[in-house]
Design an enzyme around this catalytic site. Sequence first.
Site: not given
Lengths: 499, 302
Positions: A313, A279, A410, A205
């Site tokens: 990331c 991840e 983040e 997806k």
Amino acid sequence: MAKTKKTETGTGTGTEQPVRKGSLFEYAPAPESPAAAGEIATGYGHFIGGEFVDSSGSEALKTVNPATEQVLAEFAQGTGEDVDRAVAAARKAFADWSALPGSERAKYLFRIARIIQERSRELAVLESIDNGKPIRETRDVDLPLVAAHFFYYAGWADKLDFAGYGPNPRPLGVAAQVIPWNFPLLMLAWKVAPALATGNTVVLKPAETTPLTALRFAEICRQAGLPKGVVNIVTGDGRTGAALTAHPDVNKVAFTGSTPVGRAIAKQLAGTRKKLSLELGGKAANIVFDDAPLDQAVEGIVNGIFFNQGHVCCAGSRLLVQESVQDELLDALKRRMGTLRVGDPLDKNTDVGAINSAEQLARITELAAAGEQEGAERWAPECELPGAGYWFRPTLFTGVSQAHRIAREEIFGPVLSVLTFRTPAEAVEKANNTPYGLSAGIWTEKGSRILWMANRLRAGVVWANTFNKFDPTSPFGGYKESGYGREGGRHGLEAYLDV
Amino acid sequence: MSESGTAQRIDVFKTYKLYVGGKFPRSESGRVYEVTDSKGQWLANAPLGTRKDARDAVLAARAAVKGWSGTTAYNRGQVLYRVAEMLQGRREQFAAEVAAAEGVGARKAAALVDAAIDRWIWYAGWTDKVAQVAGGANPVAGPFFNLSTPEPTGVVGVLAPRAGTGFSLLGLVSVIAPAIATGNTVVVAAAEQAPLPALSLGEVLATSDVPGGVVNLLSGRTADLAPTLASHQDVNALDLAGAIDPDGPGAAAALEASAADTLKRVVRPAADPSAEDWTAAPGTGRLLSFLETKTVWHPMGI
């Protein structure tokens, strides 16, 4: 990029801005042709069992060009029934695909790698249009790496007995793979290539803001003659993803994305026998010592946080600079940031493209505002931004403390927080002071200090005197709440094998 | 038989204690619970370790990570081998405890203890080989030196095995040794119904150069200890070998869900824990489960 609007001047230090307009280094526009992306259909269904099929539901989502806000295409919001069909197709294909000799599976992967190379311009342009990232990056970074991953894992397919997981390691079955919007095709390659090489079949997806290149990849699977059902692609938002990862007939879940979603998936899978690799987020420290080659360090810092608009990331979003070189480094960094070209992703001169979505822009804006409210000093180079689309100027915060939100959360945007340190031990302490542990950077001329630091940093990837380098042979993945499992290299096989 | 005739010698019972931070505390609860053999005969009182004991043990384990993971692999190997030496010296004691715990005959129990000794030696030999097997140089397409190295995850919470052939000592060693061989430290919740071999193992560890805090052994209610370890913010990984209750607070699914909050690495229990044969060759699964792979990039040039 018809009309432009002037943005507010950078606040803070009062450092003189280099004037770009009309300077010696002004470039004429060098636009890539949007037509090179090939035809984009007005509407897309799913790719299931080797065919493009309509969704069982009627809900459709739109994907927009984040640089223009123009709707590119409609695509299906995958339903539970769609997911059922895709998983069933993958299950059906699994028996034959896993029984195929590795040497034959390898040939399909090599074919895919070659076709990606042949069609790389088309894919690069399409990726830039759908994602907003500069063509310079899709052309020179994303697509070469995508092809390289298929080449690399193709070569593993007939050598699994020698991978160190014992003789005759077995595939897991059907792999459910959910990927993010920051590197749509690259994340697809990281997931699909090792899964197929090890004999699994997949249901993937793509992210709901960037589905187009995955659907184009489905065409490549057809061109490569990949057996039907080996790769299935179901589009949709988080609801579709949740239905896929929760599906009782998948054996493996691989997810790249935010830590909160990763945590939810880990909870969802608790008590099942599904194998999971995650991840997740990061808040990497990029550590600059006083003996570092400063010009190179500045390039590394810029690459670390402004590459792909900071939608990375492993971005070096916390700059830890040794106090004695802080002023010198920041002056050089601001000078360099003043030369970054923000704008049309299809212009080959563009360094920083569009923020991927209005939602993400709002999040970056909110966190940057929190930085100011909490007392950090904000600075951004003066630059013109296009009138339409989602844009955020490369931004720097100084006077950041470890408690500030911009040092802890983040941001996933072009926002750099600068902290200082005096001793290597303090640098290690501050670098590790985060629940994340994906990456880190070290800048120093002293080799023994690099190794000393690298040993102590709790991060999966440590770049010394470089940053944001990727390679299919090099394992990538996090410590702590940046997730578990590795992608890339021999280590990346483990996630798709019954070991 | 006795020379002096009538009076039979009264055995000296042992007061079993927890093993935390290299010391032998009684439980913070001040309470004990009865441990019986497989036929229901009273064997001893075990300390009723509490959630507070578990948190103290995590503190001790965290404090020990730096020193233990910083020890050379060669040195760690010798320390693990030393454990085998100490265990060998107490072979008879452990054989008796294993026989009582698992309801097996003396000969079988002795064989299980021998296997546990051998397992320490097997893992002693792994300490300085695992980095070569699990790490290596990566041939990236560019002028970079690129090296992947395995590193310990940190503090591992362990639910000791509660079923399967040899679970009480051999199974226990099979979950502790691989975790500490690679430089992790552990907090172990011993099998609730059969904790005595685990508590005695603490005495072996205390005399075998294993630094205090590297292995911490708790007895008590799994329902108290397991959720505490699973939800603890400072535990990095969880071995659910002994989480075999179908439901309740000690159940694997609930603990795994709790561990997800901090994204702990989780080793699930076997599909059928009662069929597990701890005498079988262990492989590298547990050894590699509590490792992180760190990859360092460095430019090459002149």
